[in-house]
Design an enzyme around this catalytic site. Sequence first.
Site, mmCIF file in Angstrom:
data_model
loop_
_atom_site.group_PDB
_atom_site.id
_atom_site.type_symbol
_atom_site.label_atom_id
_atom_site.label_comp_id
_atom_site.label_asym_id
_atom_site.label_seq_id
_atom_site.Cartn_x
_atom_site.Cartn_y
_atom_site.Cartn_z
ATOM 1 N N GLY A 1 2.280 2.413 10.710
ATOM 2 C CA GLY A 1 3.235 3.508 10.550
ATOM 3 C C GLY A 1 3.928 3.927 11.836
ATOM 4 N N SER B 1 3.192 -1.944 10.445
ATOM 5 C CA SER B 1 4.640 -2.037 10.670
ATOM 6 C C SER B 1 5.197 -3.436 10.407
ATOM 7 C CB SER B 1 5.002 -1.556 12.083
ATOM 8 O OG SER B 1 4.647 -0.194 12.227
ATOM 9 N N LYS C 1 0.124 4.227 -0.424
ATOM 10 C CA LYS C 1 -0.578 5.405 0.118
ATOM 11 C C LYS C 1 -0.333 6.629 -0.780
ATOM 12 C CE LYS C 1 -0.300 3.304 4.655
ATOM 13 N NZ LYS C 1 -0.299 3.468 6.087
ATOM 14 N N GLU D 1 -5.564 -4.783 10.528
ATOM 15 C CA GLU D 1 -4.533 -3.766 10.713
ATOM 16 C C GLU D 1 -4.808 -2.970 11.982
ATOM 17 O OE1 GLU D 1 -2.582 -2.634 6.699
ATOM 18 O OE2 GLU D 1 -4.379 -1.442 6.921
ATOM 19 N N GLY E 1 2.720 -1.150 4.296
ATOM 20 C CA GLY E 1 2.792 0.273 3.978
ATOM 21 C C GLY E 1 4.238 0.701 3.760
ATOM 22 N N GLY E 2 4.850 1.291 4.788
ATOM 23 C CA GLY E 2 6.194 1.864 4.679
ATOM 24 C C GLY E 2 7.206 0.949 4.008
ATOM 25 N N GLU F 1 -7.247 4.766 7.459
ATOM 26 C CA GLU F 1 -7.031 6.175 7.086
ATOM 27 C C GLU F 1 -8.235 6.732 6.323
ATOM 28 O OE1 GLU F 1 -3.206 5.523 5.272
ATOM 29 O OE2 GLU F 1 -2.435 4.979 7.244
ATOM 30 N N HIS G 1 -9.736 1.059 4.614
ATOM 31 C CA HIS G 1 -8.478 1.306 5.323
ATOM 32 C C HIS G 1 -8.762 2.308 6.443
ATOM 33 C CE1 HIS G 1 -4.461 2.581 6.312
ATOM 34 N NE2 HIS G 1 -4.013 1.481 5.716
ATOM 35 N N ASN H 1 0.862 -1.176 0.000
ATOM 36 C CA ASN H 1 0.000 0.000 0.000
ATOM 37 C C ASN H 1 0.903 1.233 0.000
ATOM 38 O OD1 ASN H 1 -1.819 2.040 0.480
ATOM 39 N ND2 ASN H 1 -2.375 1.366 2.549
HETATM 40 P P1 PGA Z 1 2.613 0.358 7.643
HETATM 41 O O1 PGA Z 1 1.172 0.561 6.960
HETATM 42 O O2 PGA Z 1 3.173 -0.960 7.126
HETATM 43 O O3 PGA Z 1 3.432 1.536 7.211
HETATM 44 O O4 PGA Z 1 2.399 0.299 9.117
HETATM 45 C C1 PGA Z 1 0.296 -0.508 6.744
HETATM 46 C C2 PGA Z 1 -0.998 -0.021 6.138
HETATM 47 O O5 PGA Z 1 -1.475 1.052 6.522
HETATM 48 O O6 PGA Z 1 -1.578 -0.667 5.260
#
Ligand code: PGA
Length: 252
Positions: free
Chosen positions: A175, A215, A11, A169, A236-237, A99, A97, A9
Site C-alpha cells: 500500500g 504495490s 481488504k 509481501e 491489494g490496491g 495486517e 496477512h 485482496n
Molecule cells: P497492495 O496490497 O497491492 O495494495 O500493496 C497487497 C496486499 O496487502 O496483499
Amino acid sequence: MRKKIVAGNWKMNLDYTQAKNLLQDLIQNKDKFNADAEIVICPSAPYLGVFAELVAAHDWIKLGSQNAYFIDSGAFTGEISPVQLKSLNIKYCLVGHSERRDNFNEDYNLLAKKVKALINHDITPIFCCGEQLQVRSSNVYREFVMKQLEDSLFSLPAPDVAKCVIAYEPIWAIGTGQTASSEQAQEIHGLIRARLEANFGEKIANSVPILYGGSCKPDNAKELFSQKDIDGGLIGGASLVGADFCDISNSF
Ligand code: PGA
C-alpha cells in the site's frame, strides 16, 4: 508446471453495491483475462454468500476468504469457520496477512492451526510472510522471513505444505507504492523455494506457487512475474480497479 495465480485482496474496502459492480465487471470481461492464470478474488466476508452464487456459473473466477478460524463450529462470536467457507465453495483463504499479524496479534502457532484446518476442508491457504522496513534496513530480513515460515507453515507435514500457496509481501511495499525490485523479490522467492526443497524435497519445492505482493501494478507486474520463482501476485490496491487487475493477469 506451477500454477500461475493472480489473487485480489480487496481488504476492508467497497460497500456492497460497489463490490458487486466490480465483480460483475470482472465477469463481463472474462475474454480479456489470462486464461492460463488462476484468478482469485478475496472480498469482504459479508459478500461471500452472494458472490458464491454470482460466480457459480463462472468458475474461472475463484473466491477466497480473507480470514478463517481453525475450529469447525461453536461459540466463537465473529469468527468464520472453514466448514462455513467450504459450504459456499470458497477455494482459497489468506492466512497470516501482515495486517492480521500486526492488528490482531496472529502468531506463528495460530497461523499453523489455521492452515491445517483449511487443508482439512480442501481450502487452499495462501500463507503470507514478509518483513517490516526496519527488518529490511537492519539486513536480517532473510532470516526473519525464513523464521516466519519455519516456525509456522513449515512445522506442518509435507503433504499439507504441498497443498499451500505462499505469498511474499514485504510490509514496506504494501500500500505504499514502493514495490520491491524484481531482484529483491526474486532473492526471497528463491530462498523460500530453496528452503521448501531442503525441508520437503524437490517435487514439493517445484510445485508450490509463490506469489509476490506489495504495490504490484500493471506497470511493474511483467518485470516481477518474469522472475523464475515468482508465480503470480497477491494484489491489494490495484485489484480494486477491474482493468488494472485484468492487465496484471496478462503480465506473465
Ligand atoms: P497492495 O496490497 O497491492 O495494495 O500493496 C497487497 C496486499 O496487502 O496483499
